[in-house]
Design a protein around this motif. Structure first.
Motif, PDB file in Angstrom:
ATOM      1  N   MET A  29      85.130 -24.529  10.392  1.00  0.00           N
ATOM      2  CA  MET A  29      83.881 -24.297  11.105  1.00  0.00           C
ATOM      3  C   MET A  29      82.692 -24.246  10.141  1.00  0.00           C
ATOM      4  N   ASN A  30      82.909 -23.675   8.955  1.00  0.00           N
ATOM      5  CA  ASN A  30      81.824 -23.597   7.981  1.00  0.00           C
ATOM      6  C   ASN A  30      81.353 -24.972   7.543  1.00  0.00           C
ATOM      7  N   ILE A  31      82.275 -25.922   7.490  1.00  0.00           N
ATOM      8  CA  ILE A  31      81.906 -27.273   7.075  1.00  0.00           C
ATOM      9  C   ILE A  31      80.983 -27.898   8.114  1.00  0.00           C
ATOM     10  N   VAL A  32      81.324 -27.759   9.373  1.00  0.00           N
ATOM     11  CA  VAL A  32      80.484 -28.305  10.451  1.00  0.00           C
ATOM     12  C   VAL A  32      79.126 -27.617  10.446  1.00  0.00           C
ATOM     13  N   LEU A  33      79.127 -26.311  10.296  1.00  0.00           N
ATOM     14  CA  LEU A  33      77.871 -25.557  10.262  1.00  0.00           C
ATOM     15  C   LEU A  33      77.032 -25.953   9.053  1.00  0.00           C
ATOM     16  N   SER A  34      77.670 -26.196   7.930  1.00  0.00           N
ATOM     17  CA  SER A  34      76.959 -26.647   6.736  1.00  0.00           C
ATOM     18  C   SER A  34      76.307 -28.007   6.966  1.00  0.00           C
ATOM     19  N   ILE A  35      77.029 -28.907   7.596  1.00  0.00           N
ATOM     20  CA  ILE A  35      76.471 -30.228   7.899  1.00  0.00           C
ATOM     21  C   ILE A  35      75.266 -30.090   8.820  1.00  0.00           C
ATOM     22  N   ILE A  36      75.394 -29.276   9.859  1.00  0.00           N
ATOM     23  CA  ILE A  36      74.296 -29.079  10.817  1.00  0.00           C
ATOM     24  C   ILE A  36      73.075 -28.474  10.118  1.00  0.00           C
ATOM     25  N   LEU A  37      73.287 -27.442   9.305  1.00  0.00           N
ATOM     26  CA  LEU A  37      72.169 -26.804   8.609  1.00  0.00           C
ATOM     27  C   LEU A  37      71.489 -27.754   7.630  1.00  0.00           C
ATOM     28  N   ASN A  38      72.266 -28.575   6.936  1.00  0.00           N
ATOM     29  CA  ASN A  38      71.684 -29.551   6.028  1.00  0.00           C
ATOM     30  C   ASN A  38      70.883 -30.605   6.780  1.00  0.00           C
ATOM     31  N   VAL A  39      71.396 -31.064   7.899  1.00  0.00           N
ATOM     32  CA  VAL A  39      70.659 -32.056   8.698  1.00  0.00           C
ATOM     33  C   VAL A  39      69.345 -31.460   9.182  1.00  0.00           C
ATOM     34  N   ILE A  40      69.393 -30.228   9.675  1.00  0.00           N
ATOM     35  CA  ILE A  40      68.166 -29.574  10.155  1.00  0.00           C
ATOM     36  C   ILE A  40      67.186 -29.380   9.000  1.00  0.00           C
ATOM     37  N   ASN A  41      67.659 -28.846   7.886  1.00  0.00           N
ATOM     38  CA  ASN A  41      66.792 -28.553   6.743  1.00  0.00           C
ATOM     39  C   ASN A  41      66.102 -29.822   6.235  1.00  0.00           C
ATOM     40  N   PHE A  42      66.868 -30.855   5.957  1.00  0.00           N
ATOM     41  CA  PHE A  42      66.275 -32.062   5.388  1.00  0.00           C
ATOM     42  C   PHE A  42      65.497 -32.869   6.426  1.00  0.00           C
ATOM     43  N   SER A  43      65.830 -32.712   7.711  1.00  0.00           N
ATOM     44  CA  SER A  43      65.030 -33.356   8.764  1.00  0.00           C
ATOM     45  C   SER A  43      63.651 -32.709   8.864  1.00  0.00           C
ATOM     46  N   VAL A  44      63.620 -31.389   8.778  1.00  0.00           N
ATOM     47  CA  VAL A  44      62.333 -30.687   8.807  1.00  0.00           C
ATOM     48  C   VAL A  44      61.493 -31.093   7.600  1.00  0.00           C
ATOM     49  N   LEU A  45      62.112 -31.145   6.435  1.00  0.00           N
ATOM     50  CA  LEU A  45      61.375 -31.555   5.242  1.00  0.00           C
ATOM     51  C   LEU A  45      60.885 -32.996   5.361  1.00  0.00           C
ATOM     52  N   PHE A  46      61.703 -33.872   5.904  1.00  0.00           N
ATOM     53  CA  PHE A  46      61.297 -35.266   6.101  1.00  0.00           C
ATOM     54  C   PHE A  46      60.102 -35.342   7.053  1.00  0.00           C
ATOM     55  N   TYR A  47      60.141 -34.517   8.098  1.00  0.00           N
ATOM     56  CA  TYR A  47      59.040 -34.491   9.063  1.00  0.00           C
ATOM     57  C   TYR A  47      57.752 -33.984   8.408  1.00  0.00           C
ATOM     58  N   LEU A  48      57.859 -33.009   7.526  1.00  0.00           N
ATOM     59  CA  LEU A  48      56.683 -32.438   6.870  1.00  0.00           C
ATOM     60  C   LEU A  48      56.109 -33.339   5.773  1.00  0.00           C
ATOM     61  N   MET A  49      56.921 -34.234   5.268  1.00  0.00           N
ATOM     62  CA  MET A  49      56.468 -35.131   4.210  1.00  0.00           C
ATOM     63  C   MET A  49      55.417 -36.069   4.776  1.00  0.00           C
ATOM     64  N   PRO A  50      54.513 -36.595   4.042  1.00  0.00           N
ATOM     65  CA  PRO A  50      54.326 -36.459   2.613  1.00  0.00           C
ATOM     66  C   PRO A  50      53.273 -35.428   2.234  1.00  0.00           C
ATOM     67  N   LYS A  51      52.728 -34.720   3.200  1.00  0.00           N
ATOM     68  CA  LYS A  51      51.591 -33.836   2.922  1.00  0.00           C
ATOM     69  C   LYS A  51      52.013 -32.407   2.601  1.00  0.00           C
ATOM     70  N   VAL A  52      53.151 -32.243   1.956  1.00  0.00           N
ATOM     71  CA  VAL A  52      53.564 -30.908   1.524  1.00  0.00           C
ATOM     72  C   VAL A  52      53.359 -30.788   0.021  1.00  0.00           C
ATOM     73  N   SER A  53      53.259 -29.574  -0.426  1.00  0.00           N
ATOM     74  CA  SER A  53      53.121 -29.349  -1.874  1.00  0.00           C
ATOM     75  C   SER A  53      54.493 -29.484  -2.531  1.00  0.00           C
ATOM     76  N   VAL A  54      54.475 -29.566  -3.839  1.00  0.00           N
ATOM     77  CA  VAL A  54      55.720 -29.651  -4.599  1.00  0.00           C
ATOM     78  C   VAL A  54      56.537 -28.379  -4.416  1.00  0.00           C
ATOM     79  N   VAL A  55      55.864 -27.245  -4.300  1.00  0.00           N
ATOM     80  CA  VAL A  55      56.558 -25.973  -4.113  1.00  0.00           C
ATOM     81  C   VAL A  55      57.327 -25.976  -2.801  1.00  0.00           C
ATOM     82  N   VAL A  56      56.699 -26.420  -1.725  1.00  0.00           N
ATOM     83  CA  VAL A  56      57.382 -26.494  -0.427  1.00  0.00           C
ATOM     84  C   VAL A  56      58.559 -27.460  -0.511  1.00  0.00           C
TER      85      VAL A  56
END
Length: 135
Positions: free
Chosen positions: A1-28
């Motif tokens: 279950m942790n593997i599936v949850l890890s995949i889901i969290l990574n997809v959400i995290n990097f999708s949000v970052l992709f959506y925020l790009m390119p106008k985010v700071s380097v820190v974000v």
């Protein structure tokens, strides 16, 4: 279950970052690409229910995050968002110039992502083992 949850969290995290790009700071960018994955990988590692080999779990969680980062970096590169992000965050102030590497999916970057994840999980594992020994 942790593997599936890890995949889901990574997809959400990097999708949000992709959506925020390119106008985010380097820190974000660093928070989303390094710090946030460490937090949820540590939480998943602590809350694991199975008794698999600890090293295998650490390698699996780190590998999932590293693979998500590779896919994210590839999507940034092919969509030209990375170029805009670099232009937006490159600074020139007198004699000081801050540049961002155009190849965020280089071997050294990928190795760094993997090692940071593994080190964080290793430290947490050692802290948990010391806590168990003190009881």
């Amino acid at each position: 279950m942790n593997i599936v949850l890890s995949i889901i969290l990574n997809v959400i995290n990097f999708s949000v970052l992709f959506y925020l790009m390119p106008k985010v700071s380097v820190v974000v960018f660093l928070v989303f690409s390094l710090v946030t994955p460490i937090i949820y990988n540590v939480l998943l590692f602590i809350k694991r229910k199975n008794n698999f080999n600890t090293w295998i779990i650490m390698i699996i969680l780190s590998s999932i995050t590293t693979l998500a980062y590779i896919i994210f970096a590839y999507l940034l590169k092919v969509s030209n968002i990375l170029k805009v992000f670099i232009d937006y965050n490159t600074m020139n102030s007198g004699g000081l110039v801050v540049n961002i590497d155009e190849n965020i999916a280089s071997f050294s970057h990928i190795l760094f992502i993997m090692l940071v994840q593994l080190c964080a999980l290793f430290i947490v594992n050692n802290m948990l083992m010391r806590g168990d020994n003190n009881d």
